[in-house]
Design an enzyme around this catalytic site. Structure first.
Site, PDB file in Angstrom:
ATOM      1  N   SER A 155       0.211  -1.027   0.172  1.00  0.00           N
ATOM      2  CA  SER A 155      -0.378   0.028   0.035  1.00  0.00           C
ATOM      3  C   SER A 155       0.660   1.022  -0.374  1.00  0.00           C
ATOM      4  O   SER A 155       2.259   1.079   0.417  1.00  0.00           O
ATOM      5  CB  SER A 155      -1.266   0.159   1.142  1.00  0.00           C
ATOM      6  OG  SER A 155      -1.630   1.373   1.050  1.00  0.00           O
ATOM      7  N   TYR A 169      -1.343  -1.332  10.459  1.00  0.00           N
ATOM      8  CA  TYR A 169      -1.163  -1.076   8.615  1.00  0.00           C
ATOM      9  C   TYR A 169      -0.068  -0.557   8.191  1.00  0.00           C
ATOM     10  O   TYR A 169       0.352  -1.234   7.133  1.00  0.00           O
ATOM     11  CB  TYR A 169      -2.871  -0.457   8.909  1.00  0.00           C
ATOM     12  CG  TYR A 169      -3.193  -0.666   6.851  1.00  0.00           C
ATOM     13  CD1 TYR A 169      -3.662  -1.747   6.624  1.00  0.00           C
ATOM     14  CD2 TYR A 169      -3.106   0.412   5.787  1.00  0.00           C
ATOM     15  CE1 TYR A 169      -4.004  -2.135   4.907  1.00  0.00           C
ATOM     16  CE2 TYR A 169      -3.253   0.200   4.448  1.00  0.00           C
ATOM     17  CZ  TYR A 169      -3.315  -1.468   3.877  1.00  0.00           C
ATOM     18  OH  TYR A 169      -3.999  -1.363   2.708  1.00  0.00           O
TER      19      TYR A 169
HETATM   20  N1  NAP Z   1      -8.808  -0.713  -1.684  1.00  0.00           N
HETATM   21  C1  NAP Z   1      -7.649   0.196  -1.700  1.00  0.00           C
HETATM   22  O1  NAP Z   1      -7.777   1.499  -1.862  1.00  0.00           O
HETATM   23  C2  NAP Z   1      -5.874  -0.431  -0.937  1.00  0.00           C
HETATM   24  C3  NAP Z   1      -5.010   0.748  -0.908  1.00  0.00           C
HETATM   25  C4  NAP Z   1      -4.224   0.361  -0.752  1.00  0.00           C
HETATM   26  C5  NAP Z   1      -3.752  -1.559  -0.254  1.00  0.00           C
HETATM   27  N2  NAP Z   1      -4.205  -2.083  -0.309  1.00  0.00           N
HETATM   28  C6  NAP Z   1      -3.966  -3.581  -0.121  1.00  0.00           C
HETATM   29  O2  NAP Z   1      -4.813  -4.543  -1.427  1.00  0.00           O
HETATM   30  C7  NAP Z   1      -5.231  -5.666  -0.416  1.00  0.00           C
HETATM   31  C8  NAP Z   1      -6.848  -5.584  -1.264  1.00  0.00           C
HETATM   32  O3  NAP Z   1      -7.590  -4.820  -0.293  1.00  0.00           O
HETATM   33  P1  NAP Z   1      -8.878  -4.590  -0.427  1.00  0.00           P
HETATM   34  O4  NAP Z   1      -9.200  -3.209  -0.682  1.00  0.00           O
HETATM   35  O5  NAP Z   1      -9.301  -5.062  -1.724  1.00  0.00           O
HETATM   36  O6  NAP Z   1     -10.239  -5.217   0.829  1.00  0.00           O
HETATM   37  P2  NAP Z   1     -10.989  -6.606   0.795  1.00  0.00           P
HETATM   38  O7  NAP Z   1     -12.792  -5.027  -0.227  1.00  0.00           O
HETATM   39  O8  NAP Z   1     -11.299  -5.871   2.144  1.00  0.00           O
HETATM   40  O9  NAP Z   1     -10.697  -7.234   0.094  1.00  0.00           O
HETATM   41  C9  NAP Z   1      -9.651  -8.447   1.551  1.00  0.00           C
HETATM   42  C10 NAP Z   1     -10.148  -9.653   0.135  1.00  0.00           C
HETATM   43  O10 NAP Z   1      -9.449 -10.942   1.692  1.00  0.00           O
HETATM   44  C11 NAP Z   1     -10.003 -11.605   1.688  1.00  0.00           C
HETATM   45  N3  NAP Z   1      -9.774 -11.255   3.360  1.00  0.00           N
HETATM   46  C12 NAP Z   1      -9.946 -11.132   4.581  1.00  0.00           C
HETATM   47  N4  NAP Z   1      -8.802 -11.529   5.630  1.00  0.00           N
HETATM   48  C13 NAP Z   1      -8.720 -12.451   5.235  1.00  0.00           C
HETATM   49  C14 NAP Z   1      -8.261 -13.558   5.861  1.00  0.00           C
HETATM   50  N5  NAP Z   1      -8.124 -13.386   7.378  1.00  0.00           N
HETATM   51  N6  NAP Z   1      -7.921 -14.658   5.254  1.00  0.00           N
HETATM   52  C15 NAP Z   1      -8.291 -14.506   4.317  1.00  0.00           C
HETATM   53  N7  NAP Z   1      -9.231 -13.990   3.419  1.00  0.00           N
HETATM   54  C16 NAP Z   1      -9.087 -12.965   3.649  1.00  0.00           C
HETATM   55  C17 NAP Z   1     -11.228 -10.748   1.940  1.00  0.00           C
HETATM   56  O11 NAP Z   1     -12.363 -12.016   2.060  1.00  0.00           O
HETATM   57  P3  NAP Z   1     -13.527 -12.141   3.635  1.00  0.00           P
HETATM   58  O12 NAP Z   1     -13.645 -11.426   3.952  1.00  0.00           O
HETATM   59  O13 NAP Z   1     -14.598 -13.112   3.128  1.00  0.00           O
HETATM   60  O14 NAP Z   1     -12.206 -13.521   4.117  1.00  0.00           O
HETATM   61  C18 NAP Z   1     -11.078  -9.970   0.553  1.00  0.00           C
HETATM   62  O15 NAP Z   1     -11.834 -11.693  -0.631  1.00  0.00           O
HETATM   63  C19 NAP Z   1      -4.973  -5.704   1.046  1.00  0.00           C
HETATM   64  O16 NAP Z   1      -3.643  -6.055   0.716  1.00  0.00           O
HETATM   65  C20 NAP Z   1      -5.313  -4.422   0.351  1.00  0.00           C
HETATM   66  O17 NAP Z   1      -3.899  -4.014   1.923  1.00  0.00           O
HETATM   67  C21 NAP Z   1      -6.109  -2.014  -0.937  1.00  0.00           C
END
Ligand code: NAP
Length: 263
Positions: A155, A169
């Site tokens: 991130s 985080y």
């Molecule tokens: N969105 C942003 O703006 C952003 C920015 C920078 C970085 N990121 C990074 O991108 C990645 C994805 O984030 P996102 O924003 O797409 O988040 P999200 O919408 O919350 O999706 C997270 C995914 O991970 C799964 N997950 C969560 N906890 C888990 C666990 N303990 N075991 C297995 N699977 C798990 C969730 O499904 P379940 O809840 O069903 O397990 C879901 O499929 C993360 O590493 C985040 O830090 C996101």
């Protein structure tokens, strides 16, 4: 030598594993692989949503999208998942995308220990053990001409300071950026290339729930004046996993509309 785009950026017939592929950035990355002829495994803890998403993506892109329901924040879940993939793909795996992640926001004065454990377990420990335990499967597919790949989703909060009080985080994302370099050094001799992507804001459950799914304020703060799209993040991941990215090693590439480097 082949410099035409269709072979330079191809992931056709490759096998990709995307953790946390049921929504958000993981769904965008899984879609990018499926749209270009790869077979994709996705994981999440919520089984119904995961199975629905796998079906939806397979129908949309016409490829194979296989769901596996597992909690990857602990070693038992990691082992269970690796066994499943080993049974399904005895010939090995081309790409491991360590995407599943969690955030925790809380004021400094009362930030709890549980907010460290949950975030560090999933954002740092889990990608390490997944990479460790996928090594044999990745090494089976990788060769010096066509190495296998690990892409860690970090991130920009691991590079610059965030607006919110997400102490564990930011620390976890800085950790995964440095761990990416360390793993890259360890695995490059096995023809496994490790890199990371540092996304800026993307439409997802994680970011959306922090801003009531109104991204207008965030978009305004980004030099490109919008949040990221599936094309932005899938395109970068496809580059890192294809022939085009085979000489980029241990790098963390921002995908953030200029948030880090143009402000
Ligand atoms: N969105 C942003 O703006 C952003 C920015 C920078 C970085 N990121 C990074 O991108 C990645 C994805 O984030 P996102 O924003 O797409 O988040 P999200 O919408 O919350 O999706 C997270 C995914 O991970 C799964 N997950 C969560 N906890 C888990 C666990 N303990 N075991 C297995 N699977 C798990 C969730 O499904 P379940 O809840 O069903 O397990 C879901 O499929 C993360 O590493 C985040 O830090 C996101």
């Amino acid at each position: 030598m082949s410099l035409d785009i269709s072979s330079l950026f191809s992931v056709e017939r490759k096998v990709a594993v995307v953790t946390g592929g049921s929504r958000g950035i993981g769904e965008m990355l899984a879609s990018g692989f499926l749209a270009n002829g790869a077979k994709v495994y996705i994981t999440a803890r919520k089984e119904d949503a995961l199975n629905l998403k796998a079906k939806e993506l397979a129908e949309k892109f016409g490829g194979e999208c296989i769901p596996f329901c597992v909690d990857l924040s602990n070693i038992e879940g990691v082992n269970e998942f690796v066994k499943f993939i080993s049974d399904c793909e005895p010939e090995g795996v081309d790409f491991l995308i360590n995407n599943a992640g969690a955030a925790w926001g809380h004021p400094f004065e009362s930030f709890p220990e549980s907010g460290w454990d949950k975030v560090m377990d999933l954002n740092v420990k889990s990608p390490f053990f997944l990479t460790q335990k996928f090594k044999t499967l990745l090494a089976k597919k990788g060769n010096s001409e066509d190495p296998s790949r690990v892409v860690n989703i970090a991130s920009i909060d691991g590079i610059r300071l965030p607006l919110m009080e997400t102490f564990s985080y930011t620390a976890s994302k800085s950790a995964i950026i440095h761990l990416t370099r360390h793993l890259a050094k360890t695995l490059v001799k096995d023809n496994i290339i490790v890199n990371a992507i540092a996304p800026g804001p993307f439409d997802s459950h994680m970011l959306g729930k922090a801003v009531n799914f109104d991204y207008s304020f965030i978009a305004e703060s980004i030099p490109r004046k919008r949040i990221g799209s599936p094309e932005d993040i899938a395109g970068l991941c496809l580059y890192l996993c294809s022939r085009a990215g085979a000489y980029t090693v241990g790098e963390t590439i921002t995908c953030d509309g200029g948030a880090v480097n143009a402000t």
